[in-house]
Structure formats: C-alpha cells, structure tokens
Design a protein around this motif. Structure first.
Motif, short mmCIF file in Angstrom:
data_model
loop_
_atom_site.label_atom_id
_atom_site.label_comp_id
_atom_site.label_asym_id
_atom_site.label_seq_id
_atom_site.Cartn_x
_atom_site.Cartn_y
_atom_site.Cartn_z
N GLY A 255 -1.83 8.68 -1.08
CA GLY A 255 -1.31 9.23 -2.35
C GLY A 255 -1.72 10.67 -2.57
N LEU A 256 -3.01 10.98 -2.37
CA LEU A 256 -3.47 12.35 -2.62
C LEU A 256 -2.90 13.32 -1.59
CD1 LEU A 256 -7.19 11.79 -3.69
CD2 LEU A 256 -5.15 12.04 -5.11
N HIS A 257 -2.81 12.89 -0.33
CA HIS A 257 -2.22 13.79 0.68
C HIS A 257 -0.73 14.03 0.41
CE1 HIS A 257 -1.59 15.78 4.50
NE2 HIS A 257 -0.59 14.95 4.75
N SER A 258 -0.03 13.02 -0.09
CA SER A 258 1.41 13.16 -0.36
C SER A 258 1.70 14.19 -1.44
CB SER A 258 2.00 11.81 -0.76
OG SER A 258 1.84 10.86 0.27
N ILE A 259 0.71 14.47 -2.30
CA ILE A 259 0.91 15.48 -3.35
C ILE A 259 1.26 16.83 -2.73
CG2 ILE A 259 -0.29 16.80 -5.15
CD1 ILE A 259 -1.80 14.26 -5.84
N GLY A 260 0.74 17.09 -1.52
CA GLY A 260 1.02 18.36 -0.86
C GLY A 260 2.50 18.59 -0.63
N ILE B 254 0.84 -1.21 0.00
CA ILE B 254 0.00 0.00 0.00
C ILE B 254 0.87 1.26 0.00
CG2 ILE B 254 -1.66 1.31 1.38
CD1 ILE B 254 -2.82 -1.36 2.32
N VAL B 255 1.92 1.24 0.81
CA VAL B 255 2.78 2.43 0.93
C VAL B 255 3.51 2.72 -0.38
CG1 VAL B 255 4.86 3.29 2.06
CG2 VAL B 255 3.07 2.25 3.42
N VAL B 256 4.08 1.68 -1.00
CA VAL B 256 4.84 1.88 -2.25
C VAL B 256 3.91 2.36 -3.36
CG1 VAL B 256 6.12 0.69 -4.06
CG2 VAL B 256 6.67 0.26 -1.66
N THR B 257 2.73 1.73 -3.49
CA THR B 257 1.79 2.12 -4.54
C THR B 257 1.32 3.56 -4.34
OG1 THR B 257 1.02 -0.17 -4.60
CG2 THR B 257 -0.31 1.44 -5.76
N ALA B 258 1.03 3.93 -3.10
CA ALA B 258 0.58 5.30 -2.83
C ALA B 258 1.67 6.32 -3.16
CB ALA B 258 0.18 5.43 -1.36
N THR B 259 2.91 6.00 -2.82
CA THR B 259 4.01 6.95 -3.08
C THR B 259 4.25 7.11 -4.58
OG1 THR B 259 5.03 6.22 -1.00
CG2 THR B 259 6.40 7.48 -2.51
N VAL B 260 4.18 6.00 -5.32
CA VAL B 260 4.37 6.10 -6.78
C VAL B 260 3.23 6.89 -7.42
CG1 VAL B 260 4.44 4.75 -8.91
CG2 VAL B 260 5.72 3.99 -6.91
N LEU B 261 2.00 6.62 -6.97
CA LEU B 261 0.85 7.38 -7.50
C LEU B 261 1.04 8.88 -7.24
CD1 LEU B 261 -2.07 7.53 -8.64
CD2 LEU B 261 -2.88 7.27 -6.28
N ALA B 262 1.43 9.22 -6.02
CA ALA B 262 1.63 10.64 -5.68
C ALA B 262 2.75 11.25 -6.50
CB ALA B 262 1.95 10.77 -4.19
N SER B 263 3.82 10.49 -6.75
CA SER B 263 4.95 11.02 -7.53
C SER B 263 4.54 11.31 -8.97
CB SER B 263 6.12 10.03 -7.49
OG SER B 263 6.53 9.80 -6.16
N LEU B 264 3.77 10.40 -9.56
CA LEU B 264 3.34 10.60 -10.94
C LEU B 264 2.42 11.82 -11.07
CD1 LEU B 264 2.64 6.89 -12.01
CD2 LEU B 264 4.60 8.32 -12.63
#
Length: 538
Positions: free
Chosen positions: A151-156, A83-93
């Motif tokens: 993922g969405l929060h990491s965009i910040g 979950i963590v890796v997928t969320a981070t990659v989604l946020a990075s893209l």
C-alpha cells in the motif's frame, strides 16, 4: 517593403528547441551505456546456446505439473487477492489526500506542494520488499505486513497520477462554486472529484494488476499467500509444484485484467444519455445504470471480504504501534558491515542489469508492440494475437522469470538481465502499441493517399509521431528496471538484492539501511534524469 518581407511566412525549417538539443547527447550516452552493459554481462547468442541443455533439463524437471488440492489452492488465491485488494484500496485513499496537496491548482502553498511531491517520490523509490522487511520486524507474519508494504509503495505511482489528473481538470466548475460562496471542501467535493473520478478509478484498477504480480515477490520475504507457497516450493527445488503455482498466478493475472477492464467499462464507459422530459433530476434505471450499480455493490462487497480475508485485526495493529519505535531503531544508524566495497560493486552490477535489460526489452518490445497496434498490424486477428502475447508476458511475475533463468543460465547477473528483458515485453510492448494507436490518423491517411505502401506509411507517418512517447516509455522502463534489479538478487539473479536479503536474515539491520540508501540514491538520480528528459522531449 521591409515590413512586407518580414511579414511573409518563412519556409525555413523551425529551429530545434534547446531542450531537445541537450537531450540528444544524454540519450546517446544512455544507449552507449546499454550496449556496454550487454557486452560486459556477455549477453550474447553463445551464452544462450550454451544454456540450451540446461533449459531442456529444467523443462523435464517441471513436468508433470503438481497442482495442490482445489480447496488448498482456493484458500491461497483468496488470501493473496484479499491482501492485494486491501493494499490497493489503502493506497488509493491515502493517495487521494496527498494528491490534493501535491497538485499545483489545489495545494495550499508551495512548501506543502513540494513536501507532498517529495513524499510521492520517496514512496516510489523505496522498494516494497524493503518495506516488507521493515514491517515484518514490527508486525510479524500476517496480512498486515503485506498490505502496508504494497500500500505505501503504491502511493508512489497512484499519488503521482492522481495529482497529474487534478492538474489537468477544467477549472470552470471550481470557479463557479467559488463565485457562489462555496468553501474549499465544497470546491473539492463538487468541482474536483466528479471530474477526476474516472481517472482515479482507472489508475487504481491498473495498480491492482501490478500489485497482484508484486505479491509473489513479497512471498519470498514472508508475506502470506500464493507467493510464499511458490517460494517454499522453489526453495525445496520442487519445480513441478513451483511452476504449477506460477501458472495459477498467470491465470489470476489474466482474470483480474479482464475483470478490471469490465469494471472500467461498466463504471466509466458509455456516453451520457439524455434525461427524458418530465423526469426532473431523476436518472432512469436503465440496463446500463443497473449494471453499473451492480458492479459498484460488487466492488464494495469485495472490499469488505478482502479486509476480512487479509486477517487484519485492530488488536494486532495496536500492539504493533507500541513496538514501532524500538523496531525502527534497529535500522539506525546505517552500517557497512565491513563490506562497503562489495556493496558498491554489486550496486554497479544492479545498474548494468537494468541498462542491459532495458535495451534488450526495447528491441524486443518495438516489433511486438507494433504488431499489437490495430493501425499497424496486417489485420485485426494479428493485432489481437500479439495483444494476447503481451498480456500473457505481463502476467508472469519477474521473480518467477528470474528463477527460471537462474536454473537455465546459472546464478548471476545474466539471469537477472534476461528476466527483466523478457518481462519488459509485457509493459513496454503494451505502451508501444497504445502509443502507435494514439497517433494522428489523418497524417497516416494523407501519406496513404499518395500511394504509399503499408511499410512506407509506418516509417513516414506512424513511427515519427510515436517516437517521443516511445522514448518516454523506455525511460520509464529503465526507472522500473533499476528497482526490479534490486529485488532479483533475492533469488540469486545478481545485484545488490542478495546482500539485502542476507543482511535481513542475519539481523544486520544497519547494513539493510545502507543498501536501502544506496538504492534510493540511484533511483532518485535516474528519476530526476528521466523527468528532465521527458520534459525536454515534449
């Protein structure tokens, strides 16, 4: 004669900039507010002494630690990491696209830039737990809820740092491509991406560490993985199992920190080697290149495994899209539930927790961070020891610290403030150490050449150079603590988070929206104040 006098260099001290003069009373007011919060919450030695008996009792109830079977433990860790890796990659893209519109040198226009910057601020201001509560109504149990919330929060954070990296790049390559007739896409692909890629990778790996700790918090609102198991264990007062799993999270954080550091060095480190003559444009397959390629293949394979391990399916996403509108409609309009006065009072408690924790955290982090800096510590062994302490504290999720302090000091704001103060040592201690190591060493050497002692060099040369960065880091910590203080209420550590969790449990989603709007307003005000202070202190 008058012209000659005016041409002489002035020996008078330069006048302080108006911005710094204006920032001084604001900083003093924040310091006073922090002292008032510490006193009002009764964070003193007597409180700690009174809690000593509870601490001994809590320790007795946690040993021996109760670890689950190895297979079960590996399954929990695998799902959490997926979950963590997928969320981070989604946020990075997503952040890469948003950053292009947010950076002043690549945005199509002013309106687009302000819109993209506003999106980044909004993503940072909305806590990931709130997003998880909303997505839980839409997607239900499963990895997709955690991936989207994190993922969405990491965009910040990622989007802001990506945009800053783009704004600081060398414009030469872009200008050359434009002069050769290249299009906008070619400018971005060949003139921007190669320059900012190292910064992008470093930022994403740093966010991966943060998201691993956040995953524990999301477990308390139903996101699967090791965080949910900790929540279940502590909810049943099974401290032996809960603390054992918290120790596993700490070990995971350390392992991920070491792996991400190795990846950073392998993918980004090393000086460019000269290409041998006669080899054309082909780069030889040296050991360093083979190692970097191996890490790249490992990273891609990990991403594929993470998406599979998170249990995300296209069918689940498609079904959720059709239910998205009705689910979001549950959160509008905002409602007070007849407790608006209580919400405002708890919001004030949340702010007091953040202020007190930031002040205490800064007091603790300054000496620890100084001893972790190689140019300040007596020797390298001491510096490495304190770096290890900072890393260990960073690995403990703040929510776990809050639970420990709730058991020791009882329910309320004291537990939340102490948890955030200890947690601040991890982040603020690292930032202090980095700031001290980045000062101009020539200034230190000049003072040392006069016969000054180590202490005199620190106070006369090292500390004055690091003060602006230290103040900026403290403001960043205050910003972070306001968001974290909102979440600690989930486990009874005081503040408005308790009302947030209760409102979601009894399906009063209008109250959830009100709590969200109140928290968003406070975070936005502090964000703007911190932004102005950081600019004034440069």
């Amino acid at each position: 004669m008058t012209a000659q006098l005016s041409a002489r260099p002035s020996l008078a001290r330069p006048r302080p900039r108006p911005g710094r003069v204006g920032a001084a009373p604001v900083l003093l007011a924040l310091l006073g507010a922090g002292v008032w919060a510490v006193a009002d919450l009764r964070l003193n030695l007597a409180t700690l002494i009174d809690s000593a008996g509870n601490a001994a009792d809590f320790l007795a109830r946690t040993v021996p630690l109760d670890f689950p079977p190895v297979g079960e433990l590996l399954a929990m860790c695998g799902r959490t990491l997926a979950i963590v890796v997928t969320a981070t990659v989604l946020a990075s893209l997503l952040s890469g696209v948003i950053a292009v519109f947010a950076a002043v040198n690549t945005t199509p226009g002013r309106v687009t830039r302000h819109g993209a910057r506003g999106l980044i601020v909004a993503a940072r201001a909305v806590p990931d737990v709130v997003l998880a509560i909303v997505f839980f109504r839409v997607f239900g149990f499963g990895g997709l809820t955690g991936v989207l919330a994190m993922g969405l929060h990491s965009i910040g954070m990622i989007g802001k740092l990506y945009a800053d990296a783009i704004e600081h790049l060398d414009e030469g390559p872009r200008t050359a491509i434009r002069a050769a007739g290249g299009g906008r896409v070619q400018e971005l692909a060949a003139g921007v991406l190669p320059q900012v890629l190292p910064s992008f990778i470093a930022t994403s790996l740093h966010r991966l560490d943060i998201n691993l700790r956040v995953s524990v918090v999301l477990g308390f609102v139903g996101v699967g993985g090791i965080g949910m198991e900790i929540a279940h264990a502590l909810g049943e007062l099974d401290y032996q199992r809960g603390m054992a799993l918290a120790l596993v999270v700490l070990a995971l954080c350390v392992v991920v920190e070491l792996l991400s550091g190795a990846l950073r060095r392998a993918l980004l480190g090393g000086r460019p080697r000269a290409v041998p003559r006669g080899s054309g444009i082909s780069v030889p397959w040296t050991f360093a290149r083979v190692r970097a390629a191996s890490y790249l293949v490992l990273a891609v394979a990990s991403l594929v495994a993470a998406v599979w391990g998170a249990g995300i399916s296209g069918g689940q996403f498609a079904r959720a899209v059709t239910d998205l509108g009705p689910a979001l409609a549950l959160f509008w309009p905002p409602e007070t539930g007849g407790i608006f006065g209580e919400l405002l009072a708890e919001l004030l408690v949340t702010i007091k927790i953040a202020l007190a924790a930031t002040l205490l955290g800064a007091v603790l982090a300054l000496p620890i961070g100084a001893l972790a800096a190689e140019n300040v510590a007596p020797n390298r062994a001491v510096a490495r020891t304190f770096r290890g302490i900072v890393l260990a504290v960073r690995g403990i999720p703040e929510l776990v610290l809050a639970i420990i302090f709730v058991v020791i000091t009882g329910l309320g704001a004291v537990a939340g403030a102490l948890a955030l103060a200890v947690g601040a040592v991890g982040l603020l201690g690292k930032l202090v150490a980095d700031s001290l190591e980045e000062v101009d060493r020539d200034v230190e050497q000049a003072v040392r050449a006069t016969g000054a002692s180590r202490t005199q060099v620190f106070f006369a040369a090292t500390l004055p150079q690091a003060v602006p960065a230290f103040l900026a880091h403290v403001l960043y910590q205050l910003d972070t603590n306001v968001r974290s203080a909102t979440l600690l209420g989930l486990v009874g550590a005081g503040g408005i988070g308790f009302y947030l969790l209760n409102a979601s449990r009894v399906l009063e989603f209008g109250v959830v929206t009100t709590v969200l709007l109140l928290s968003f307003g406070v975070v936005l005000l502090i964000e703007l104040l911190a932004l102005w202070l950081r600019k004034a202190l440069r």
